[in-house]
Structures are given as C-alpha cells and as structure tokens.
Design an enzyme around this catalytic site. Structure first.
Site, mmCIF file in Angstrom:
data_model
loop_
_atom_site.group_PDB
_atom_site.id
_atom_site.type_symbol
_atom_site.label_atom_id
_atom_site.label_comp_id
_atom_site.label_asym_id
_atom_site.label_seq_id
_atom_site.Cartn_x
_atom_site.Cartn_y
_atom_site.Cartn_z
ATOM 1 N N GLY A 1 8.140 3.204 118.007
ATOM 2 C CA GLY A 1 7.556 4.277 118.825
ATOM 3 C C GLY A 1 7.976 5.631 118.275
ATOM 4 O O GLY A 1 8.834 5.724 117.390
ATOM 5 N N LYS B 1 13.395 4.485 122.207
ATOM 6 C CA LYS B 1 13.812 3.277 121.465
ATOM 7 C C LYS B 1 15.324 3.038 121.585
ATOM 8 O O LYS B 1 15.743 1.950 121.966
ATOM 9 C CB LYS B 1 13.453 3.405 119.958
ATOM 10 C CG LYS B 1 11.980 3.611 119.693
ATOM 11 C CD LYS B 1 11.690 3.715 118.206
ATOM 12 C CE LYS B 1 12.322 4.918 117.504
ATOM 13 N NZ LYS B 1 11.863 6.227 117.969
ATOM 14 N N SER B 2 16.116 4.051 121.254
ATOM 15 C CA SER B 2 17.584 3.875 121.269
ATOM 16 C C SER B 2 18.082 3.610 122.675
ATOM 17 O O SER B 2 18.903 2.707 122.895
ATOM 18 C CB SER B 2 18.291 5.132 120.757
ATOM 19 O OG SER B 2 17.844 5.462 119.490
ATOM 20 N N SER C 1 9.423 3.211 112.524
ATOM 21 C CA SER C 1 8.580 2.244 111.787
ATOM 22 C C SER C 1 7.095 2.533 112.022
ATOM 23 O O SER C 1 6.409 1.747 112.662
ATOM 24 C CB SER C 1 8.941 0.802 112.152
ATOM 25 O OG SER C 1 9.137 0.599 113.531
HETATM 26 N N1 LIG Z 1 10.598 13.886 109.429
HETATM 27 C C1 LIG Z 1 11.092 13.081 110.366
HETATM 28 N N2 LIG Z 1 10.269 12.243 111.047
HETATM 29 C C2 LIG Z 1 10.791 11.418 111.976
HETATM 30 N N3 LIG Z 1 12.102 11.366 112.327
HETATM 31 C C3 LIG Z 1 12.951 12.184 111.679
HETATM 32 C C4 LIG Z 1 12.486 13.071 110.682
HETATM 33 N N4 LIG Z 1 13.562 13.771 110.218
HETATM 34 C C5 LIG Z 1 14.639 13.343 110.872
HETATM 35 N N5 LIG Z 1 14.281 12.384 111.762
HETATM 36 C C6 LIG Z 1 15.279 11.646 112.553
HETATM 37 O O1 LIG Z 1 15.333 10.348 111.975
HETATM 38 C C7 LIG Z 1 15.072 9.334 112.942
HETATM 39 C C8 LIG Z 1 13.977 8.384 112.460
HETATM 40 O O2 LIG Z 1 14.478 7.544 111.492
HETATM 41 P P1 LIG Z 1 13.797 6.123 111.280
HETATM 42 O O3 LIG Z 1 14.621 5.438 110.253
HETATM 43 O O4 LIG Z 1 13.633 5.458 112.580
HETATM 44 O O5 LIG Z 1 12.355 6.522 110.704
HETATM 45 S S1 LIG Z 1 11.294 5.593 109.980
HETATM 46 O O6 LIG Z 1 11.230 4.312 110.699
HETATM 47 O O7 LIG Z 1 11.720 5.397 108.596
HETATM 48 O O8 LIG Z 1 10.016 6.326 110.033
HETATM 49 C C9 LIG Z 1 14.574 10.032 114.184
HETATM 50 O O9 LIG Z 1 15.243 9.347 115.223
HETATM 51 P P2 LIG Z 1 14.544 8.992 116.631
HETATM 52 O O10 LIG Z 1 14.317 10.326 117.283
HETATM 53 O O11 LIG Z 1 15.600 8.180 117.310
HETATM 54 O O12 LIG Z 1 13.286 8.226 116.399
HETATM 55 C C10 LIG Z 1 15.003 11.471 114.015
HETATM 56 O O13 LIG Z 1 16.224 11.688 114.689
HETATM 57 N N1 LIG Z 2 11.995 5.288 130.891
HETATM 58 C C1 LIG Z 2 12.699 5.804 129.874
HETATM 59 N N2 LIG Z 2 13.024 5.027 128.830
HETATM 60 C C2 LIG Z 2 13.738 5.547 127.791
HETATM 61 N N3 LIG Z 2 14.158 6.826 127.711
HETATM 62 C C3 LIG Z 2 13.853 7.641 128.727
HETATM 63 C C4 LIG Z 2 13.113 7.173 129.844
HETATM 64 N N4 LIG Z 2 12.934 8.207 130.698
HETATM 65 C C5 LIG Z 2 13.564 9.262 130.144
HETATM 66 N N5 LIG Z 2 14.125 8.925 128.954
HETATM 67 C C6 LIG Z 2 14.883 9.861 128.085
HETATM 68 O O1 LIG Z 2 14.129 10.033 126.878
HETATM 69 C C7 LIG Z 2 15.010 10.219 125.774
HETATM 70 C C8 LIG Z 2 14.701 9.161 124.727
HETATM 71 O O2 LIG Z 2 15.529 9.385 123.618
HETATM 72 P P1 LIG Z 2 15.907 8.234 122.602
HETATM 73 O O3 LIG Z 2 16.299 6.991 123.312
HETATM 74 O O4 LIG Z 2 16.872 8.831 121.622
HETATM 75 O O5 LIG Z 2 14.475 7.974 121.909
HETATM 76 P P2 LIG Z 2 14.173 7.478 120.431
HETATM 77 O O6 LIG Z 2 15.288 6.564 120.024
HETATM 78 O O7 LIG Z 2 12.850 6.776 120.542
HETATM 79 O O8 LIG Z 2 14.097 8.716 119.590
HETATM 80 C C9 LIG Z 2 16.431 10.107 126.304
HETATM 81 O O9 LIG Z 2 16.917 11.404 126.559
HETATM 82 C C10 LIG Z 2 16.236 9.341 127.626
HETATM 83 O O10 LIG Z 2 17.229 9.625 128.579
#
Ligand SMILES: Nc1ncnc2c1ncn2[C@@H]1O[C@H](COP(=O)(O)OS(=O)(=O)O)[C@@H](OP(=O)(O)O)[C@H]1O
Ligand SMILES: Nc1ncnc2c1ncn2[C@@H]1O[C@H](COP(=O)(O)OP(=O)(O)O)[C@@H](O)[C@H]1O
Length: 199
Positions: free
Chosen positions: A34, A40-41, A108
C-alpha cells in the site's frame, strides 16, 4: 540472472513440515502492500503482537528498517524497488521455511514484482494484504512529512505523486484503513488465518 555456476543445493533433514509441527502452526508470508502512510507498519506490527500473544512465531520485515541494513545500497528507481522486493521475497521464503509467519511492510508498488514473490512460494503461502487507503488520507496523515517534501519537489519519484502504485487485482485480504480501526484490521487478518486453519 545467476552468476554462480559451481554451487550445489544442500538438502536439510529438518524440513519445513517438521519445523511447523514443532511450532504447532503453519508458516506463511503476510505481504502488506500500500501507499506510504496507508498503515502497513502499524497494522503489521499490531498483527505480530497479537500472534505473539497467542504463542505464534512471527517476524516483521519493514521497508524503512531493511533499507537501513540489508538493502541500504538501494534507492527508489524502478530497478532498485524491483531488486528490493526480490531480495525480500527470498528472505521471506527463508522465514516460511523456518516455520514462522513473516509480515512484510513494503510499498511494493509493482504487480509484476509481487507476482514474482507469490510464484517463489508454494500454493497458499503468500497472502497479499492490500492496505487500501486513498492518497488524500495518506497525505493528511503524512506521519513522516514525506508527502509534503514530495509535493515541494524535495523528494523525487515518490509513490503516488511522481512514481506509480499498481493496486493488487486479487489480494487475499483488503484492509480499508480509512474506514476501520487498527484493531478491526488486525481482527480481519486473524479471522482470515483462523478460517484457513493456519493458526
Ligand atoms: N521516493 C520514495 N517513495 C516512496 N517511499 C519513500 C521514498 N523515499 C523515501 N521513502 C521511504 O521509504 C519507505 C518505502 O520503502 P519500501 O522499501 O517499502 O519501498 S518499495 O517497496 O521499494 O517501493 C517509505 O516508508 P513507508 O512510508 O512506511 O511506506 C518511506 O518512508
Ligand atoms: N486504521 C488504521 N490503520 C493503520 N494506521 C492508521 C489507521 N488509522 C490511522 N492510522 C495512522 O496512519 C499512520 C500510518 O503510518 P504507517 O503505519 O507508518 O504507514 P506505512 O507503513 O504504510 O507508511 C500512523 O500514524 C497510524 O497511527
């Protein structure tokens, strides 16, 4: 493409089935995918905690963390994202072989990359969990301030802004994180695993 020609596979007498039997549960990949900020985390870690409380072995592989170590040589070009997911697919397979659940939290963004991981595993071992959340909501959440930076052009190739995200077509589970709480999303995953008799 493999560069290794003189390597031989060594079979282990301790099989995946024996390890599962010892643990008393199945082992699969829960592949969370997503947008950044979709949850996700948060959800993967909450599911892992619930599994822990039930004495079920699991481990979370999180994009941000893995990019600090194993994959710190990779950036966010299409090629690097593909390599990122390929490596995580291989690591996930090792976890499944070890008899544990592995929860992966990577954007992903490419269908083909996710399909490669699915095909690496046996039938039923890859559970795709799509965290479906509108980008508008992810942008409001913006937990790391990255959307703000991407909109200002400080970060390039940001998923959903100037880099694509290809939605799963037939994920095993869809979690609408803008409609359901973290607890409700966790419950949905646990119910799926229970119905599958995986836990
Ligand atoms: N350009 C760009 N696009 C998307 N995300 C970015 C980018 N630069 C840094 N970040 C940070 O890196 C996290 C995503 O890494 P991933 O390994 O999940 O990405 S991927 O699956 O290879 O597309 C992503 O974490 P999440 O927010 O938890 O998804 C970001 O914190
Ligand atoms: N139903 C929900 N499920 C997951 N996260 C939520 C939800 N509602 C609010 N949030 C908030 O959204 C944010 C999601 O961040 P994170 O888990 O780091 O997302 P990702 O790993 O996809 O980047 C967090 O601050 C979390 O507290």
């Amino acid at each position: 493409m493999s560069k290794n020609t003189n390597v031989t596979w060594h079979e282990s007498s301790l099989t995946k089935e024996l390890r599962r039997k010892q643990n008393g549960h199945e082992s699969t990949v829960l592949w969370f995918t997503g947008l950044s900020g979709s949850g996700k985390s948060t959800i993967a870690n909450a599911v892992a905690k619930e599994l822990y409380n039930r004495n079920i072995r699991s481990y979370v592989l999180d994009g941000d963390n893995i990019r600090h170590g194993l994959n710190k040589d990779l950036g966010f070009s299409e090629e690097d994202r593909t390599e990122n997911i390929r490596r995580i697919g291989e690591v996930s397979k090792l976890f499944v072989d070890s008899g544990q659940f592995v929860l992966t939290a990577f954007i992903s963004p490419f269908r083909a990359d996710r399909k490669i991981v699915r095909d690496l595993l046996a039938e039923g071992e890859f559970i795709e969990v799509y965290i479906k959340c509108p980008i508008e909501e992810c942008e409001v959440r913006d937990p790391k301030g990255l959307y703000d930076k991407a909109r200002k052009g400080i970060i390039k190739d940001f998923t959903g802004i100037d880099s694509p995200y290809e939605e799963p077509e037939q994920p095993e589970i869809i979690l609408e994180s803008n409609r359901y709480s973290v607890e409700e999303c966790v419950e949905q995953v646990i119910s799926f695993l229970t119905a599958k008799r995986a836990i």
